[in-house]
Scaffold this motif. Structure first.
Motif, PDB file in Angstrom:
ATOM      1  N   GLU A  83       0.797  -1.079   0.101  1.00 17.84           N
ATOM      2  CA  GLU A  83      -0.029   0.005  -0.039  1.00 17.84           C
ATOM      3  C   GLU A  83       0.827   1.305   0.054  1.00 17.84           C
ATOM      4  OE1 GLU A  83      -4.381   1.056   1.935  1.00 17.84           O
ATOM      5  OE2 GLU A  83      -2.723   0.306   3.449  1.00 17.84           O
ATOM      6  N   GLU A  84       2.180   1.226   0.749  1.00 18.95           N
ATOM      7  CA  GLU A  84       2.854   2.463   0.873  1.00 18.95           C
ATOM      8  C   GLU A  84       4.050   2.394  -0.025  1.00 18.95           C
ATOM      9  OE1 GLU A  84       1.891   5.295   2.347  1.00 18.95           O
ATOM     10  OE2 GLU A  84       3.897   5.889   1.592  1.00 18.95           O
ATOM     11  N   PHE A  88      -0.442   7.701   8.281  1.00 16.13           N
ATOM     12  CA  PHE A  88       0.200   7.142   7.146  1.00 16.13           C
ATOM     13  C   PHE A  88      -0.662   7.017   5.764  1.00 16.13           C
ATOM     14  CE2 PHE A  88       2.393   5.250  11.185  1.00 16.13           C
ATOM     15  CZ  PHE A  88       3.353   6.044  10.808  1.00 16.13           C
ATOM     16  N   SER A 112      -2.818   4.656   5.338  1.00 14.74           N
ATOM     17  CA  SER A 112      -2.725   3.255   4.743  1.00 14.74           C
ATOM     18  C   SER A 112      -3.985   2.543   5.376  1.00 14.74           C
ATOM     19  CB  SER A 112      -1.272   2.544   5.103  1.00 14.74           C
ATOM     20  OG  SER A 112      -0.567   3.227   4.771  1.00 14.74           O
ATOM     21  N   SER A 124       4.501   9.224  -4.154  1.00 16.82           N
ATOM     22  CA  SER A 124       3.727   8.701  -3.200  1.00 16.82           C
ATOM     23  C   SER A 124       2.868   7.543  -3.670  1.00 16.82           C
ATOM     24  CB  SER A 124       2.865   9.836  -2.391  1.00 16.82           C
ATOM     25  OG  SER A 124       1.656   9.292  -2.080  1.00 16.82           O
ATOM     26  N   GLU A 134      -0.067   6.634  -2.257  1.00 14.46           N
ATOM     27  CA  GLU A 134      -1.284   7.030  -2.175  1.00 14.46           C
ATOM     28  C   GLU A 134      -1.699   8.072  -3.448  1.00 14.46           C
ATOM     29  OE1 GLU A 134      -2.436   9.950   0.236  1.00 14.46           O
ATOM     30  OE2 GLU A 134      -4.496   9.257   0.543  1.00 14.46           O
TER      31      GLU A 134
END
Lengths: 543, 378
Positions: free
Chosen positions: A195-196, A390, A392, A446, A448
């Motif tokens: 995810e990150e 975060f 996440s 990033s 995200e």
């Protein structure tokens, strides 16, 4: 005709021929299988490293702080400052590459150094972070573990002379192993990295990440036992109205997490502008302040998991939980911004947990309907703050689920975490790790933002035909294909037919290079070409 | 293929293949790392155990010294080092219960219970927590789990203590049937300890389980014929069950064993008085029953008259009518009729009730008369 490999006597040929030809053939392993085998090694080594790291932190903590009460008051005041001074010196003078966030350093290795993480980083992170955290600075061991895992993976990858493209994939594998072993939560480790750290992945990468995370956790448990991160007492949700309370926790968590990121950004930016000599003094000053706060609230020192466990067992009243959250927030802000080596995961869980517990305690007192025990709110609070800081959300949900081993918590956690995530994102758009990278002057992608980025598709640029036509032979595109893919075809032919997915013999539009330019907003800037009329213009592109 | 025999091929692979060399190297490092980490973690665990033990011992010492707060602190520290140690957790939980920190205690106990749901001590502690919170049903549930749970052989008496705690709770809550059941369970599993058995017997008597009490005291008197309380208890049990002759016999035996016991003397006097007037005594002839019933009604009327005079002599018309009716009944000649006996007894009971209502505490209680008439009413 013989398939016997030819053994070359020339030194130059040996290295290129044997590793790829004989080695896999000897034990019958494909490239993918080798990669998985390597992931297993990475997991085991990372697990061992995390075990040693854990022991080192505890040992230093016992030596310097004792069991955090009574007769060690003087040590408690000075120990974090001296520890931070020593750790700061190590990362600034001896292991400069170990400086900074482990997540960002790993990302930098993936995106900028072909997966290369210097071996000195492992030693540097290990020593500096164990000293800093062990002496009571308010930071956690997970982020360094992640980077050490990535370092181990990189080292092994170099040892096995992996290709450049594979080397880029190997660092996240190690990162997952490191964080999974540190949290003792394999799913969380895998999810966080996916995810990150990595925004996109292949089946082989996922397989390797899972294998490494599992083997790291198994190794860690073999030595340190199957002790969970938190010892969660039994609890149950009592009333449907409580879901409102959980949503409210999400709002509080989202708000405070956004404020927390803003505060770190502001403080870090301000401290970056101080004269160079201050980089040595700042960690010590942060440590001293931590020691000072620790005289009244020893629970905030170090990672703080013991205090979280104590709180989960009802040791503190809700006002105390609130003060602890506040104290931890302040000291973490200072320690982290001052550049003391260590991670943010543990403090974030601490702050979120204590805030959630305080909220739950207050709800127990004033909420007119039955409410679950404050411990349930603590768990949800951890998740919300994690999600808010975060960014996440999936990891945060699974983290709480994994540490609590309770399915009843999943619904409140989902509600609260997503609320916190969305609110935090709304209040402060830039994710935490990107903000850190920016403050440090590094441009890292990033995950995200990558996830949220919607690539243009063919249908966003094509000319729609008013009436359907039969398709001609040759190249064709489907409307949902990425525009980038269309560019390759447009290099060969000036106009490509776009056909329907349902009826491949029916043309629904056409695409030219100009259409693509217009869609990307290039055409107007270059020559001011107008492009299509509103009736026939590309869909999704403002005329 | 024939050009390179297998062993040469293997040799070539070993010496030439860098990946294989790397694998061997990594495997060697892995073995060394495992060994090193094994030693390290072993030393770490030993260190944790010794530190945990040291804090636990300090906690025990503090507890012995009566410093509950210090004991709790030390137990908490011990648990930091060995969070899985159930002894440490239980000691902390017990100290927390004693100090009234029920939420924290319950949290630890619930965690311990998850790992050991049949543990008697843990269930007992949870029962105490629930009892302190006035959650009676929950407490009873935990007490029962404690009673039927596992107790180490060295601490088996604690199971009985847990049941006694349950009995005490039931007593406070006035839950008679459950209480009698628990007392009989206690009796069934009681050691040969006359004091405890007699305690059970008297509690059974107190809650009206006379037949159970008779059973308990009869066994006790048989097993310990020289034990005064056994005969005294059996006398009381017989008396309560209406067997006044047997009661007198047992009380006489008790007095024989301990002549100074005033309680037994009083009970004997009462038994004698009851035996003297009770028309339902076994083996009495019909004529005797009739005479005793007659005397009983006369005595009731006399008591009532004394009480009325003491209160100024004013009576409500219905009561006056019942007194007049009783006098008529006494004077009637239907002495041979069977109904007459019951009429006398019923009237005596009704007037005794009227007397109690009318005179309240003014009248001097006539215990024997009360016992006989109450018994007849039953």
């Amino acid at each position: 005709m013989s398939t016997e490999p030819k053994v070359s006597v020339a030194a130059g040929e040996r290295r290129t021929f044997w590793p790829t030809q004989i080695w896999p053939a000897q034990i019958g392993l494909s490239e993918t299988q080798r990669f998985l085998l390597l992931a297993l090694f990475i997991g085991i080594f990372s697990g061992l490293l995390v075990v040693c790291f854990h022991i080192a932190i505890d040992w230093i903590s016992w030596t310097t702080l004792g069991a955090l009460s009574g007769r060690f008051r003087f040590a408690r005041l000075l120990s974090p400052a001296l520890g931070a001074l020593a750790a700061g010196f190590l990362v600034l003078r001896v292991f400069p590459k170990a400086k900074g966030s482990g997540v960002n350093n790993t990302k930098a290795a993936i995106y900028a150094s072909n997966g290369y993480v210097p071996s000195s980083t492992i030693i540097g992170k290990f020593l500096a972070c164990s000293i800093a955290i062990g002496t009571g600075n308010s930071l956690g061991p997970e982020d360094p573990s992640l980077q050490m895992g990535a370092g181990v993976a990189s080292r092994l990858g170099r040892l096995f002379q992996l290709e450049r493209s594979t080397m880029r994939l190997i660092a996240p594998v190690g990162a997952a192993a490191g964080i999974a072993a540190a949290f003792n939560t394999p799913i969380t480790g895998v999810l966080f990295v996916m995810e990150e750290v990595l925004a996109d992945w292949s089946a082989t990468t996922v397989g390797s990440i899972v294998l490494a995370a599992v083997s790291a956790v198994v190794t860690m448990r073999a030595f340190l036992g199957n002790e969970p991160l938190f010892r969660i007492p039994a609890f149950q949700l009592t009333h449907a109205s409580e879901l409102l309370l959980y949503a409210a926790i999400g709002v509080v968590g989202g708000l405070i997490s956004a404020l927390f990121i803003v505060a770190i950004e502001a403080l870090k930016t301000r401290l970056e502008k101080l004269p160079h000599w201050s980089v040595y003094a700042l960690p010590a000053a942060g440590g001293f302040l931590t020691g000072l706060v620790g005289l009244w609230f020893p629970e905030v020192m170090g990672a703080g998991y013991d205090a979280v466990n104590a709180a989960l067992h009802g040791q503190f009243t809700w006002p105390v939980l609130f003060y602890l959250a506040l104290a931890k927030l302040v000291v973490t802000l200072i320690c982290f911004s001052a550049g003391t080596p260590g991670g943010m995961f543990a403090p974030v869980l601490f702050i979120g947990g204590m805030l959630g517990g305080a909220f739950g305690g207050a709800a127990h007192r004033w909420w007119p309907f039955p409410a679950a025990s404050p411990e349930a709110y603590m768990l949800v609070g951890m998740g919300t703050f994690f999600a808010g800081v975060f960014r996440s959300p999936i990891t945060s949900i699974f983290l709480v689920f994994e540490v609590s081993a309770s399915y009843v918590i999943i619904l409140p956690v989902m509600i609260a975490n997503i609320t916190a995530y969305l609110l935090s994102r709304k209040l402060h758009a830039m994710p935490f790790f990107k903000m850190l990278a920016q403050v440090e002057g590094v441009a890292l992608p990033s995950a995200e933002e990558k996830r949220n980025f919607q690539p243009l598709r063919v249908e966003d640029a094509m000319h729609t035909l008013s009436s359907r036509m039969p398709a001609e032979g040759g190249m064709r595109l489907f409307p949902d294909e990425p525009l980038d893919a269309a560019l390759r075809l447009l290099a060969v032919r000036p106009r490509i037919q776009v056909v329907s997915r349902l009826r491949a013999d029916e043309v629904i539009g056409t695409l030219t290079l100009e259409d693509v330019h217009r869609a990307y907003g290039i055409a107007e800037n270059q020559d001011g070409a107008g492009g299509a009329s509103p009736e026939t213009g590309p869909r999704g592109v403002p005329a | 293929m024939a050009k390179y025999p297998n062993f040469l091929r293997l040799l070539a692979t070993l010496t030439v293949s860098s990946n294989l060399r790397s694998t061997i190297l990594v495997t060697l490092i892995l073995i060394l790392s495992f060994t090193f980490t094994g030693f390290l973690s072993s030393a770490y665990k030993n260190q944790k155990e010794s530190r945990g033990r040291a804090h636990y011992d300090l906690g025990q010492a503090a507890l012995r010294a009566g410093d509950l707060q210090q004991a709790i602190e030390e137990y908490r520290k011990a648990l930091l080092f060995l969070p899985d140690d159930s002894d440490y957790g239980l000691s902390l939980a017990i100290a927390l219960v004693d100090s009234g920190r029920l939420d924290e205690a319950e949290s630890h106990l619930q965690e311990l219970l998850e790992g050991n749901p049949t543990n008697g001590v843990i269930n007992l502690m949870l029962a105490r927590v629930a009892a302190k919170r006035k959650e009676t049903n929950q407490a009873i549930d935990y007490y029962q789990r404690a009673v039927y749970g596992y107790w180490p052989q060295s601490n088996i008496s604690a199971r009985r203590a847990a049941r006694w705690e349950l009995v005490s709770l039931l007593q406070k809550q006035d839950r008679r049937n459950e209480l009698v059941g628990e007392l009989m369970q206690l009796y069934a599993n009681a050691p040969d300890e006359p004091n405890e058995k007699s305690k059970i017997g008297f509690m059974l008597l107190q809650y009206g389980a006379t037949s159970n009490a008779v059973e308990v005291f009869r066994d006790l008197a048989r097993d310990h014929p020289k034990y005064v309380e056994a005969h005294h208890g059996l006398g009381e049990a017989y008396f309560d069950s209406g067997d006044y002759l047997a009661a007198r016999r047992e009380v006489q035996q008790a007095i024989h064993l301990d002549p100074r016991d005033k309680e037994n003397v009083q009970l004997l006097a009462l038994a004698n008085a009851v035996i003297g007037i009770d028309p339902a005594l076994p083996r009495l002839s019909t004529a005797d029953r009739l005479a005793r019933s007659h005397a009983l009604l006369e005595r009731v009327l006399r008591d009532l008259s004394e009480c009325v005079l003491a209160n100024g002599g004013k009576l409500a018309p219905p009561l006056q009518q019942r007194i007049d009716g009783a006098n008529v009944l006494l004077a009637s000649k239907a002495k041979g009729a069977e109904d007459y006996l019951f009429q006398l007894q019923d009237t005596a009971q009704q007037l005794w009730k009227d007397k109690k209502d009318f005179c309240g505490n003014i009248s001097k209680p006539d215990r024997a008369l009360d016992v006989v008439l109450t018994r007849l009413g039953q």
